[in-house]
Motif scaffolding. Structure first.
Motif, short mmCIF file in Angstrom:
data_model
loop_
_atom_site.label_atom_id
_atom_site.label_comp_id
_atom_site.label_asym_id
_atom_site.label_seq_id
_atom_site.Cartn_x
_atom_site.Cartn_y
_atom_site.Cartn_z
N LEU A 82 0.90 -1.18 -0.01
CA LEU A 82 0.02 -0.04 -0.07
C LEU A 82 0.85 1.53 0.12
O LEU A 82 0.69 2.33 -0.48
N VAL A 83 2.09 1.19 0.79
CA VAL A 83 2.66 2.57 1.01
C VAL A 83 3.41 2.65 -0.36
O VAL A 83 3.44 3.84 -1.22
N HIS A 84 4.06 1.50 -1.08
CA HIS A 84 4.53 1.49 -2.27
C HIS A 84 3.62 2.08 -3.45
O HIS A 84 4.18 2.85 -4.17
N LEU A 85 2.51 1.63 -3.45
CA LEU A 85 1.47 2.21 -4.49
C LEU A 85 1.28 3.60 -4.33
O LEU A 85 1.09 4.44 -5.03
N GLY A 86 1.31 4.30 -2.82
CA GLY A 86 1.06 5.49 -2.61
C GLY A 86 2.28 6.21 -3.20
O GLY A 86 2.05 7.35 -3.68
N ILE A 87 3.38 5.83 -2.90
CA ILE A 87 4.68 6.55 -3.47
C ILE A 87 4.58 6.54 -5.13
O ILE A 87 4.95 7.65 -5.54
N ASP A 88 4.22 5.32 -5.55
CA ASP A 88 4.08 5.34 -6.99
C ASP A 88 2.96 6.41 -7.73
O ASP A 88 3.22 6.88 -8.76
N ALA A 89 1.87 6.33 -7.05
CA ALA A 89 0.94 7.23 -7.18
C ALA A 89 1.35 8.77 -7.31
O ALA A 89 0.86 9.48 -8.20
N ILE A 90 2.00 8.88 -6.35
CA ILE A 90 2.40 10.36 -6.38
C ILE A 90 3.27 10.69 -7.73
O ILE A 90 3.13 11.81 -8.11
N LYS A 91 4.17 9.87 -7.76
CA LYS A 91 5.13 9.96 -9.11
C LYS A 91 4.21 10.08 -10.25
O LYS A 91 4.67 11.04 -11.12
N VAL A 92 3.57 8.94 -10.43
CA VAL A 92 2.70 8.92 -11.75
C VAL A 92 1.90 10.07 -12.19
O VAL A 92 1.59 10.70 -13.09
N TYR A 93 1.17 10.50 -11.00
CA TYR A 93 -0.01 11.39 -11.27
C TYR A 93 0.26 12.97 -10.83
O TYR A 93 -0.54 13.85 -11.49
N SER A 94 1.61 13.34 -10.26
CA SER A 94 1.63 14.51 -9.89
C SER A 94 3.00 15.10 -10.23
O SER A 94 3.23 16.22 -10.03
N LEU A 95 3.98 14.13 -10.50
CA LEU A 95 5.49 14.53 -11.00
C LEU A 95 5.92 14.30 -12.37
O LEU A 95 5.17 13.40 -12.94
N PRO A 96 6.77 15.10 -12.78
CA PRO A 96 7.38 15.08 -14.01
C PRO A 96 8.30 13.71 -14.19
O PRO A 96 8.78 13.41 -13.25
N ASP A 97 8.55 13.11 -15.41
CA ASP A 97 9.27 11.95 -15.58
C ASP A 97 10.67 12.39 -15.64
O ASP A 97 11.02 12.63 -16.89
N THR A 98 11.22 12.68 -14.71
CA THR A 98 12.65 13.14 -14.94
C THR A 98 13.56 12.09 -14.21
O THR A 98 13.08 11.20 -13.31
N LEU A 99 15.02 12.26 -14.28
CA LEU A 99 15.90 11.44 -13.55
C LEU A 99 15.76 11.91 -12.15
O LEU A 99 15.86 10.82 -11.26
N LEU A 100 15.57 12.94 -11.88
CA LEU A 100 15.59 13.36 -10.29
C LEU A 100 14.24 12.71 -9.65
O LEU A 100 14.31 12.14 -8.39
N THR A 101 13.24 12.88 -10.36
CA THR A 101 11.86 12.11 -9.98
C THR A 101 11.98 10.74 -9.59
O THR A 101 11.62 9.90 -8.77
N TYR A 102 12.98 9.98 -10.74
CA TYR A 102 13.10 8.54 -10.47
C TYR A 102 13.89 8.21 -9.56
O TYR A 102 13.69 7.33 -8.67
N LEU A 103 15.01 8.89 -9.27
CA LEU A 103 15.78 8.61 -8.06
C LEU A 103 15.13 9.03 -6.80
O LEU A 103 15.34 8.12 -5.58
N ALA A 104 14.17 9.95 -6.83
CA ALA A 104 13.68 10.22 -5.40
C ALA A 104 12.47 9.07 -5.00
O ALA A 104 12.31 8.96 -3.87
N ASP A 105 11.98 8.64 -6.18
CA ASP A 105 11.03 7.63 -6.16
C ASP A 105 11.79 6.34 -5.55
O ASP A 105 11.12 5.72 -4.49
N GLN A 106 12.63 6.03 -6.00
CA GLN A 106 13.35 4.68 -5.61
C GLN A 106 13.95 5.10 -4.19
O GLN A 106 13.98 4.29 -3.13
N ALA A 107 14.46 6.11 -3.82
CA ALA A 107 14.87 6.66 -2.39
C ALA A 107 13.64 6.42 -1.54
O ALA A 107 14.04 5.93 -0.63
N ALA A 108 12.50 6.95 -1.90
CA ALA A 108 11.41 6.90 -0.90
C ALA A 108 11.05 5.26 -0.72
O ALA A 108 10.75 4.97 0.25
N HIS A 109 11.09 4.44 -1.77
CA HIS A 109 10.87 2.90 -1.51
C HIS A 109 11.88 2.49 -0.69
O HIS A 109 11.51 1.48 0.44
#
Length: 236
Positions: free
Chosen positions: A65-92
Motif C-alpha cells: 500500500l505504501v509502495h502504491l502511494g509513492i508510485d501514485a504520487i510519482k505517476v499522477y503529480s510529478l514529471p518524468d525526470t531523472l530526479l523524480t526517478y531517483l527520489a521515487d526509488q529513495a522513498a521506496h
C-alpha cells in the motif's frame, strides 16, 4: 547503517527490485496511470514481499500500500525526470529501511527462519545484478532524454538499451570476480566499434560519451556497493 545487512532489509530489497524491474513490464510502465495497472503492480509487490519474508502477509500488505502511494504520487503529480526517478526509488528504500529497523526479527519468524545466513548472499548478488543492469536503464535513459532528439544515432530498435544492459552486466560481473581492469578493455572495444559513427558527427560523439560514462558509472557504483555489502554479511 547496520540495517543494510539485516535479513528483513535485504529480503524486501530483493522483492522490491524484482517487482519494479523484472515483473513490471514496459507496457505496465507506459500504462501505469491506469488504476488497474497500478493495482496489478501493487499485487506483484505484495506477493513478492510475502515470498521474500516467508510469510507475514500483513506487513507485505502494508508495504504494498505504501509502495502504491509513492508510485501514485510519482505517476499522477510529478514529471518524468531523472530526479523524480531517483527520489521515487529513495522513498521506496526508506520504507524498507523503516520496516527493517522496526522489525529486525521479521525473517526469523517466517518460513525462512534459520536459513537467512544461507540465503542473504544470493539476495545481495541478485539485488545488485538487477540494480546494476535493469534499474540503470531508466536512470541513463532519463539522463540522456534531453539530448536524444538532436543526437540519437541511427541503429536497430532497442539496440542501445540492449547494449547498455550487457555492458552494465559485464561490469558488475568483472567487479564481483575481482577483475575490474577488464572494464578498460570493454571501454576500448566499445570505442573501436563506435569509432566510425562518432567520428563523423560531434553531437553523436558527445551523446555516446555521456551515455557510456553514465552507464559505466552507474554499474561501477552498484557493483562496488554490492560487493562491500556481501563482504559485510554475517558468516553462514
Amino acid at each position: 547503517m547496520a540495517f543494510l545487512t539485516s535479513a528483513p532489509f535485504l529480503a524486501l530489497l530483493t522483492a522490491h527490485l524484482l517487482a519494479d524491474f523484472v515483473f513490471q513490464t514496459d507496457w505496465m510502465v507506459a500504462h501505469k496511470r491506469n488504476p488497474g495497472v497500478l493495482a496489478l503492480h501493487g499485487l506483484a509487490v505484495f506477493l513478492l514481499s510475502v515470498a521474500a519474508l516467508g510469510g507475514h502477509a500483513e506487513i507485505a500488505l502494508l508495504l504494498a500500500l505504501v509502495h502504491l502511494g509513492i508510485d501514485a504520487i510519482k505517476v499522477y503529480s510529478l514529471p518524468d525526470t531523472l530526479l523524480t526517478y531517483l527520489a521515487d526509488q529513495a522513498a521506496h528504500l526508506l520504507t524498507l529501511a523503516v520496516i527493517a529497523v522496526a522489525l529486525p526479527d521479521l525473517v526469523d519468524t517466517g518460513l525462512w527462519a534459520g536459513h537467512a545466513t544461507e540465503i542473504l548472499p544470493a539476495a545481495v548478488l541478485l539485488s545488485g545484478g538487477i540494480a546494476a543492469t535493469l534499474a540503470g536503464g531508466p536512470a541513463v535513459g532519463l539522463l540522456m532524454a534531453r539530448y536524444r532528439a538532436d543526437a540519437q544515432p541511427d541503429g536497430l530498435p532497442n539496440a542501445g538499451r540492449t547494449i547498455g544492459l550487457l555492458e552494465r552486466g559485464l561490469i558488475y560481473l568483472m567487479v564481483l570476480i575481482g577483475e575490474p581492469t577488464g572494464i578498460g578493455f570493454l571501454i576500448a572495444a566499445k570505442s573501436i566499434l563506435r569509432f566510425d559513427t562518432v567520428s563523423r558527427d560531434r553531437s553523436i560523439s558527445e551523446y555516446v560519451i555521456i551515455g557510456t560514462l553514465a552507464s559505466f558509472g552507474w554499474a561501477l557504483l552498484i557493483a562496488f556497493a554490492a560487493k562491500a555489502l556481501a563482504i559485510s554479511l554475517p558468516p553462514a
